[in-house]
Enzyme design. Structure first.
Site, PDB file in Angstrom:
ATOM      1  N   THR A  75       2.402   1.526  -3.931  1.00 11.90           N
ATOM      2  CA  THR A  75       3.098   2.453  -2.883  1.00 11.90           C
ATOM      3  C   THR A  75       4.535   1.832  -2.317  1.00 11.90           C
ATOM      4  O   THR A  75       5.500   2.848  -2.462  1.00 11.90           O
ATOM      5  CB  THR A  75       2.082   2.444  -1.724  1.00 11.90           C
ATOM      6  OG1 THR A  75       0.948   3.151  -1.939  1.00 11.90           O
ATOM      7  CG2 THR A  75       2.763   3.025  -0.545  1.00 11.90           C
ATOM      8  N   HIS A 205      -4.025  -4.698  -8.313  1.00 17.88           N
ATOM      9  CA  HIS A 205      -5.477  -4.756  -7.859  1.00 17.88           C
ATOM     10  C   HIS A 205      -6.132  -3.511  -8.693  1.00 17.88           C
ATOM     11  O   HIS A 205      -7.357  -3.284  -8.698  1.00 17.88           O
ATOM     12  CB  HIS A 205      -5.578  -4.424  -6.491  1.00 17.88           C
ATOM     13  CG  HIS A 205      -5.492  -2.879  -5.966  1.00 17.88           C
ATOM     14  ND1 HIS A 205      -6.296  -2.136  -5.575  1.00 17.88           N
ATOM     15  CD2 HIS A 205      -4.192  -2.425  -5.656  1.00 17.88           C
ATOM     16  CE1 HIS A 205      -5.767  -0.695  -5.385  1.00 17.88           C
ATOM     17  NE2 HIS A 205      -4.310  -1.222  -5.269  1.00 17.88           N
ATOM     18  N   THR A 241       8.853 -12.993   2.551  1.00 11.52           N
ATOM     19  CA  THR A 241       8.128 -14.440   1.880  1.00 11.52           C
ATOM     20  C   THR A 241       7.238 -13.814   0.715  1.00 11.52           C
ATOM     21  O   THR A 241       6.392 -12.974   0.783  1.00 11.52           O
ATOM     22  CB  THR A 241       6.989 -15.288   2.889  1.00 11.52           C
ATOM     23  OG1 THR A 241       8.047 -15.467   4.118  1.00 11.52           O
ATOM     24  CG2 THR A 241       6.627 -16.349   2.306  1.00 11.52           C
ATOM     25  N   CYS A 329      -6.677   6.647  -1.374  1.00 12.42           N
ATOM     26  CA  CYS A 329      -5.753   6.554  -0.376  1.00 12.42           C
ATOM     27  C   CYS A 329      -5.685   7.809   0.598  1.00 12.42           C
ATOM     28  O   CYS A 329      -5.039   7.869   1.472  1.00 12.42           O
ATOM     29  CB  CYS A 329      -4.253   6.326  -1.270  1.00 12.42           C
ATOM     30  SG  CYS A 329      -4.205   4.777  -2.109  1.00 12.42           S
TER      31      CYS A 329
END
Length: 391
Positions: A75, A205, A241, A329
């Protein structure tokens, strides 16, 4: 739920983390907790581990390591591709995509339209694919970007990405070509040298890796505007990060997926094809939306006419079987699938769709259980539906 064991056939939504992936990740949650950007020993340890994963992924994508930009998932990668290009080139330009893309392409396109960008949403064939000639004909003088998914998440349809790229470059070599390959890596060649794409999105994933990490391949020389600002990580394109354990898991998942892909395909296609053939025999009045010879081996999207899809899903859930009514989604939406509508499925029929997506861990025993409970679910729901013609 049978024997307290869930039968999972929703692998397009997500996949279980491979134990070998989890094993390499675990040390980076504990004793190896350094920040990738830190200069001390713990930081350097994290740095070299991340760069090692980047090298593995670049090798499998057949690209340079500097062209792999880590993100939180497809996304974010899709948003960066679209908004990053427009941010550099400004308004008054033209984008081409298709009517059946994932919402992480369609919704950014809608946002860009409000800012003065012209977007063409191409129709697709009955099998859910887009014709390269249709793409070529849609190109205008101000076209700057084309975005087409490799594999459709609901149908499994495979787009001819290489041919689409060739058609684009033949018309105008300066047009950028982005591909959302999120659903493709398990089953198809995703080497960018073979596909001819300028940008490509992948999510960990979907390939038995951890959630929360993905990448965008950006061909050397292409300039994008960052969509978030901060500490200039990932060449300034993706500040924040780095997810060190996730990236290390992603690299391992990519390695396993590519090395074991052929064997997994052979196993999955046998299960999927047997399932489709049996469903056709034991359940009447169905529509198979997936065109098997034009799709990856994992998908089987059915409409069970007269049985509302969400109700079928809930019945199967009680029986310990996990499926989907479409894109995970968009599972909170009551609207029928935009993908099914685009291939000509009537709205009232589209509401009866169920997507089964098989994976490498599914078994014949699990398939037998699904084939046992699915006809019962459909019959019960049809019997309760006064509008269904039971004759």
């Amino acid at each position: 739920m049978k024997d307290n064991k869930y039968i999972y056939v929703d692998h397009s939504a997500t996949t279980p983390v491979d134990p070998r992936v989890l094993e390499v990740m675990l040390p980076y949650f504990g004793q190896k907790y350094g920040n990738y950007s830190s200069l001390h020993g713990l930081g350097r340890e994290a740095y070299f581990a991340v760069e090692g994963a980047r090298e593995v992924i670049a090798k499998h994508l057949d690209c340079h390591v500097d062209e792999v930009i880590f993100t939180s998932g497809s996304t974010e990668s899709n948003n960066l591709a679209l908004k990053g290009v427009i941010g550099k080139l400004g308004q008054g330009v033209h984008i081409i995509t298709t009517q059946v893309e994932h919402d992480s392409i369609l919704n950014p396109c809608k946002q860009l339209e409000k800012k003065g960008v012209e977007v063409t949403y191409l129709p697709v064939c009955k099998d859910g694919t887009v014709d390269p000639e249709v793409v070529s004909q849609a190109i205008k003088d101000n076209t700057v970007l084309v975005s087409v998914m490799y594999v459709n998440n609901e149908l499994g349809s495979i787009n001819p990405i290489k041919e689409i790229g060739e058609a684009i470059k033949k018309k105008n070599s300066s047009i950028l070509f982005h591909c959302d390959a999120t659903q493709a890596v398990n089953y198809l060649d995703c080497r960018v040298s073979q596909l001819g794409v300028d940008m490509m999105s992948i999510s960990s994933h979907k390939i038995y890796g951890p959630k929360g990490v993905g990448l965008i391949y950006v061909k050397k020389g292409i300039k994008l505007d960052a969509i978030q600002s901060g500490g200039h990580q990932e060449k300034g394109l993706r500040s924040g990060t780095l997810n060190v354990p996730g990236i290390i898991g992603f690299g391992k998942a990519m390695d396993i997926t590519i090395l074991e892909r052929d064997n997994n395909i052979q196993k999955i296609i046998k299960l999927r094809d047997r399932f489709v053939n049996q469903v056709k025999i034991i359940i009447p009045d169905i529509i198979l939306n997936t065109v098997l010879d034009k799709s990856v081996c994992s998908h089987a999207n059915f409409c069970f006419v007269g049985a509302e899809g969400e109700s079928v899903l809930m019945y199967l859930d009680i029986e310990g079987v996990a499926v989907s009514t479409g894109s995970a989604c968009a599972s909170g939406s009551l609207d029928p699938s935009h993908v099914l509508l685009a291939i000509g499925v009537p709205k009232e029929i589209a509401h009866s769709s169920i997507r089964f997506t098989f994976g490498k861990n599914n078994t014949e025993e699990e398939l037998n259980h699904i084939l046992e409970v699915l006809p019962v679910a459909v019959k019960k729901l049809r019997d309760m539906n006064p509008l269904y013609n039971k004759g």
